[in-house]
Design an enzyme around this catalytic site. Structure first.
Site, PDB file in Angstrom:
ATOM      1  N   TYR A  90     -20.173  -8.601  16.339  1.00  0.00           N
ATOM      2  CA  TYR A  90     -19.060  -7.571  16.099  1.00  0.00           C
ATOM      3  C   TYR A  90     -18.464  -7.072  17.269  1.00  0.00           C
ATOM      4  O   TYR A  90     -17.032  -7.218  17.369  1.00  0.00           O
ATOM      5  CB  TYR A  90     -19.656  -6.271  15.352  1.00  0.00           C
ATOM      6  N   THR A 112     -13.095  -0.246  19.761  1.00  0.00           N
ATOM      7  CA  THR A 112     -14.268   0.536  19.885  1.00  0.00           C
ATOM      8  C   THR A 112     -14.703   0.454  21.027  1.00  0.00           C
ATOM      9  O   THR A 112     -14.610  -0.221  21.894  1.00  0.00           O
ATOM     10  CB  THR A 112     -15.350  -0.127  18.948  1.00  0.00           C
ATOM     11  N   ASP A 113     -15.655   1.631  21.232  1.00  0.00           N
ATOM     12  CA  ASP A 113     -16.441   2.052  22.619  1.00  0.00           C
ATOM     13  C   ASP A 113     -17.386   0.614  22.915  1.00  0.00           C
ATOM     14  O   ASP A 113     -17.948   0.548  23.962  1.00  0.00           O
ATOM     15  CB  ASP A 113     -16.974   3.193  22.901  1.00  0.00           C
ATOM     16  N   GLU A 114     -17.717  -0.170  21.842  1.00  0.00           N
ATOM     17  CA  GLU A 114     -18.746  -0.985  21.910  1.00  0.00           C
ATOM     18  C   GLU A 114     -18.427  -2.225  22.816  1.00  0.00           C
ATOM     19  O   GLU A 114     -19.256  -2.925  23.122  1.00  0.00           O
ATOM     20  CB  GLU A 114     -19.309  -1.663  20.408  1.00  0.00           C
ATOM     21  N   LYS A 141     -14.277  -7.821  18.662  1.00  0.00           N
ATOM     22  CA  LYS A 141     -13.350  -6.648  18.802  1.00  0.00           C
ATOM     23  C   LYS A 141     -13.031  -6.792  20.346  1.00  0.00           C
ATOM     24  O   LYS A 141     -11.888  -6.438  20.819  1.00  0.00           O
ATOM     25  CB  LYS A 141     -14.088  -5.345  18.825  1.00  0.00           C
TER      26      LYS A 141
HETATM   27  P1  NAD Z   1     -14.412  -0.478   7.368  1.00  0.00           P
HETATM   28  O1  NAD Z   1     -15.431  -1.607   7.485  1.00  0.00           O
HETATM   29  O2  NAD Z   1     -14.845   1.097   6.710  1.00  0.00           O
HETATM   30  O3  NAD Z   1     -12.969  -0.744   6.896  1.00  0.00           O
HETATM   31  C1  NAD Z   1     -12.501  -1.963   7.315  1.00  0.00           C
HETATM   32  C2  NAD Z   1     -11.259  -2.034   6.189  1.00  0.00           C
HETATM   33  O4  NAD Z   1     -10.673  -3.434   6.536  1.00  0.00           O
HETATM   34  C3  NAD Z   1     -11.484  -2.420   4.993  1.00  0.00           C
HETATM   35  O5  NAD Z   1     -10.780  -1.654   4.082  1.00  0.00           O
HETATM   36  C4  NAD Z   1     -11.370  -3.680   4.670  1.00  0.00           C
HETATM   37  O6  NAD Z   1     -11.149  -3.883   3.065  1.00  0.00           O
HETATM   38  C5  NAD Z   1     -10.272  -4.039   5.449  1.00  0.00           C
HETATM   39  N1  NAD Z   1     -10.399  -5.598   5.973  1.00  0.00           N
HETATM   40  C6  NAD Z   1     -11.383  -6.434   6.111  1.00  0.00           C
HETATM   41  N2  NAD Z   1     -10.990  -7.530   6.667  1.00  0.00           N
HETATM   42  C7  NAD Z   1      -9.684  -7.575   6.282  1.00  0.00           C
HETATM   43  C8  NAD Z   1      -8.828  -8.656   6.194  1.00  0.00           C
HETATM   44  N3  NAD Z   1      -9.129  -9.864   6.745  1.00  0.00           N
HETATM   45  N4  NAD Z   1      -7.432  -8.440   6.021  1.00  0.00           N
HETATM   46  C9  NAD Z   1      -7.093  -7.267   5.451  1.00  0.00           C
HETATM   47  N5  NAD Z   1      -8.031  -6.122   5.455  1.00  0.00           N
HETATM   48  C10 NAD Z   1      -9.181  -6.203   5.936  1.00  0.00           C
HETATM   49  O7  NAD Z   1     -14.098  -0.057   8.973  1.00  0.00           O
HETATM   50  P2  NAD Z   1     -13.979   1.549   9.721  1.00  0.00           P
HETATM   51  O8  NAD Z   1     -15.272   1.968  10.092  1.00  0.00           O
HETATM   52  O9  NAD Z   1     -12.969   2.148   9.016  1.00  0.00           O
HETATM   53  O10 NAD Z   1     -13.269   0.759  10.964  1.00  0.00           O
HETATM   54  C11 NAD Z   1     -11.999   0.662  11.125  1.00  0.00           C
HETATM   55  C12 NAD Z   1     -11.645   0.126  12.642  1.00  0.00           C
HETATM   56  O11 NAD Z   1     -12.161   1.270  13.454  1.00  0.00           O
HETATM   57  C13 NAD Z   1     -12.148  -0.909  12.926  1.00  0.00           C
HETATM   58  O12 NAD Z   1     -11.035  -1.907  13.701  1.00  0.00           O
HETATM   59  C14 NAD Z   1     -13.214  -0.880  13.827  1.00  0.00           C
HETATM   60  O13 NAD Z   1     -13.550  -1.690  14.842  1.00  0.00           O
HETATM   61  C15 NAD Z   1     -12.555   0.546  14.484  1.00  0.00           C
HETATM   62  N6  NAD Z   1     -13.685   1.392  14.930  1.00  0.00           N
HETATM   63  C16 NAD Z   1     -14.684   2.063  14.138  1.00  0.00           C
HETATM   64  C17 NAD Z   1     -15.513   2.877  14.651  1.00  0.00           C
HETATM   65  C18 NAD Z   1     -16.528   3.470  13.466  1.00  0.00           C
HETATM   66  O14 NAD Z   1     -17.207   4.408  14.023  1.00  0.00           O
HETATM   67  N7  NAD Z   1     -16.589   3.204  12.259  1.00  0.00           N
HETATM   68  C19 NAD Z   1     -15.552   3.530  15.934  1.00  0.00           C
HETATM   69  C20 NAD Z   1     -14.632   2.868  16.586  1.00  0.00           C
HETATM   70  C21 NAD Z   1     -13.558   1.977  16.124  1.00  0.00           C
HETATM   71  O1  TDX Z   2     -30.325   2.775   8.854  1.00  0.00           O
HETATM   72  C1  TDX Z   2     -30.038   2.887   9.950  1.00  0.00           C
HETATM   73  N1  TDX Z   2     -30.848   3.380  10.910  1.00  0.00           N
HETATM   74  C2  TDX Z   2     -30.632   3.659  12.117  1.00  0.00           C
HETATM   75  O2  TDX Z   2     -31.310   4.046  12.908  1.00  0.00           O
HETATM   76  C3  TDX Z   2     -28.864   2.498  10.351  1.00  0.00           C
HETATM   77  C4  TDX Z   2     -27.894   2.045   9.261  1.00  0.00           C
HETATM   78  C5  TDX Z   2     -28.527   2.535  11.693  1.00  0.00           C
HETATM   79  N2  TDX Z   2     -29.326   3.061  12.668  1.00  0.00           N
HETATM   80  C6  TDX Z   2     -28.909   3.320  14.097  1.00  0.00           C
HETATM   81  C7  TDX Z   2     -28.146   2.065  14.774  1.00  0.00           C
HETATM   82  C8  TDX Z   2     -27.309   2.877  15.732  1.00  0.00           C
HETATM   83  O3  TDX Z   2     -28.112   3.118  16.821  1.00  0.00           O
HETATM   84  O4  TDX Z   2     -27.889   4.297  14.095  1.00  0.00           O
HETATM   85  C9  TDX Z   2     -26.873   4.079  14.972  1.00  0.00           C
HETATM   86  C10 TDX Z   2     -25.693   3.867  14.265  1.00  0.00           C
HETATM   87  O5  TDX Z   2     -25.550   2.878  13.361  1.00  0.00           O
HETATM   88  P1  TDX Z   2     -24.176   2.323  12.988  1.00  0.00           P
HETATM   89  O6  TDX Z   2     -23.734   3.521  11.692  1.00  0.00           O
HETATM   90  O7  TDX Z   2     -24.542   0.876  12.212  1.00  0.00           O
HETATM   91  O8  TDX Z   2     -23.157   2.233  13.969  1.00  0.00           O
HETATM   92  P2  TDX Z   2     -22.980   1.464  15.366  1.00  0.00           P
HETATM   93  O9  TDX Z   2     -23.822   0.125  15.491  1.00  0.00           O
HETATM   94  O10 TDX Z   2     -23.347   2.362  16.513  1.00  0.00           O
HETATM   95  O11 TDX Z   2     -21.413   1.212  15.256  1.00  0.00           O
HETATM   96  C11 TDX Z   2     -20.488   2.070  14.769  1.00  0.00           C
HETATM   97  O12 TDX Z   2     -19.771   2.580  15.783  1.00  0.00           O
HETATM   98  C12 TDX Z   2     -19.002   1.883  16.442  1.00  0.00           C
HETATM   99  C13 TDX Z   2     -19.534   1.352  13.808  1.00  0.00           C
HETATM  100  O13 TDX Z   2     -20.121   0.820  12.835  1.00  0.00           O
HETATM  101  C14 TDX Z   2     -18.681   0.419  14.566  1.00  0.00           C
HETATM  102  O14 TDX Z   2     -17.883  -0.146  13.546  1.00  0.00           O
HETATM  103  C15 TDX Z   2     -17.962   1.081  15.628  1.00  0.00           C
HETATM  104  O15 TDX Z   2     -17.239   0.238  16.592  1.00  0.00           O
END
Ligand code: NAD
Ligand code: TDX
Length: 332
Positions: free
Chosen positions: A148, A121-123, A152
């Site tokens: 988190y 992630t960019d975080e 990562k």
């Molecule tokens: P998510 O929480 O929707 O899905 C995570 C999945 O991993 C789930 O299916 C869960 O059951 C599985 N999991 C969790 N712990 C596990 C374990 N110990 N063993 C096997 N499986 C396990 O997450 P997401 O939003 O789909 O993110 C996927 C990946 O992308 C992550 O690595 C996250 O850091 C990265 N990422 C997410 C975002 C975003 O915006 N959501 C952005 C950049 C990177």
């Molecule tokens: O109810 C809400 N109100 C609100 O203002 C929630 C749930 C979030 N927020 C804000 C917090 C953040 O500034 O919205 C923004 C996005 O929040 P999230 O969806 O929780 O995402 P963020 O914390 O930015 O992280 C996401 O992007 C990077 C993913 O969850 C991560 O897995 C990924 O690495």
């Protein structure tokens, strides 16, 4: 090609599996997923058994991981605990899955000399000021803010160390905020959309000035496949689609697209340590590997996402009360 996808039952992992299944008809896909609260087998329906199998298990289970790595050619690692707010409440699972889980996979990649792509992630780079002209690049210093993002960041460091010390054939991608179908309703956009569908007001943390750089999950999938096939071993690639928006703008657009007054939302307690702004410079991925995002019109991508949550209420409804109870306890 036989490929193992960890976390394939989650949001981005399942979108990637659907994408890969369509794009590479001669590949065999194995999904390894622990089916935590964030994993859902309904995300993985409609695949032919000759090209796909699901394994229910944990990436920290070294014996299981070893047996699966023995059978495949390459691994794409999505599995993670992914939600910042959860990590502030209970960090331990983040250490287990994101750090020890990635370590467990790397040891197997090393033993079997498997191609390994790590999804991050960019975080990990911390945040930018609102008026900073710079964006995150592959050379930005790591500076994570939350449990988190720190786990990562730790996992990225392990991947780099296993590449340098043991020659593991790994690449890393650091992507910005994804949106699209199958995203858990704890996350910002689906939380608000599902709430509006139930007649509730969107909930904005703090003033809503924080900026996220949105990318459609399908563009993340195409980036990961591009890096898996063409990426240079040992390299990191930023993934983003120039989608910067502040949270208030996103909530207003959701309300507009759902036919509600655009000021019909509430401000709630801010997130502790809330990152101000993320912004990605993806020029290396574009220049070196020829990747381009396709879904760059946020308005139409958001409309399609709203339509998906509207049509798939049975998918998210069972999790709504438990998700909101967690938020209520945290004052959000
Ligand atoms: P998510 O929480 O929707 O899905 C995570 C999945 O991993 C789930 O299916 C869960 O059951 C599985 N999991 C969790 N712990 C596990 C374990 N110990 N063993 C096997 N499986 C396990 O997450 P997401 O939003 O789909 O993110 C996927 C990946 O992308 C992550 O690595 C996250 O850091 C990265 N990422 C997410 C975002 C975003 O915006 N959501 C952005 C950049 C990177
Ligand atoms: O109810 C809400 N109100 C609100 O203002 C929630 C749930 C979030 N927020 C804000 C917090 C953040 O500034 O919205 C923004 C996005 O929040 P999230 O969806 O929780 O995402 P963020 O914390 O930015 O992280 C996401 O992007 C990077 C993913 O969850 C991560 O897995 C990924 O690495």
């Amino acid at each position: 090609m036989k490929i193992l996808v960890t976390g394939g039952a989650g949001f981005i992992g399942s979108n990637f599996v659907h994408y890969l299944y369509g794009e590479r008809p001669d590949w065999h896909i194995t999904v390894l997923d622990a089916l935590t609260y964030a994993g859902n087998l309904k995300n993985l329906e409609g695949f032919d058994e000759s090209r796909y199998r699901f394994v229910h298990g944990n990436i920290c289970d070294a014996e299981l991981v070893d047996s699966l790595f023995a059978e495949v050619d390459a691994v794409v690692h999505f599995a993670a605990e992914s939600h910042n707010d959860n990590s502030l409440h209970d960090p331990r699972p983040f250490l287990d899955t994101n750090v020890v889980g990635t370590y467990t996979l790397l040891e197997a990649a090393r033993k079997y000399d498997r191609r390994f792509h790590h999804v991050s992630t960019d975080e990990v780079y911390g945040d930018l000021e609102l008026d900073d002209p710079n964006k995150f690049t592959e050379n930005t210093a790591y500076n994570p803010s939350s449990p988190y993002s720190s786990t990562k960041a730790a996992s990225d460091m392990l991947v780099r160390a296993w590449t340098r010390s043991f020659g593991v054939k790994a690449t890393i991608s650091n992507c910005s905020n994804n949106y699209g179908p199958y995203q858990h309703i704890e996350k910002f956009i689906p939380r608000q959309v599902s709430g509006v569908l139930l007649g509730r007001k969107p909930r904005l943390y703090g003033a809503g000035a924080n900026v996220r750089d949105w990318i459609h999950t399908e563009d993340h999938s195409s980036a990961v496949l591009t890096i898996l096939e063409k990426g240079k071993i040992g390299e990191t690639y930023m993934v983003g689609a120039n989608g910067e928006k502040n949270n208030k703008e996103v909530v207003e657009l959701i309300l507009e697209l759902m036919g509600k007054p655009t000021n019909d939302y509430e401000h709630v307690t801010d997130r502790a340590g809330h990152d101000i702004r993320y912004a990605i410079d993806a020029s290396k991925l574009k220049r070196e590997l020829g990747w381009e995002p396709k879904y760059t019109d946020f308005r139409s991508g958001l409309q399609a996402t709203i339509d998906w949550y509207t049509a798939n209420q049975a998918w998210w409804q069972p999790q709504k009360d438990a998700t909101e109870a967690k938020y209520k306890a945290a004052g959000h």
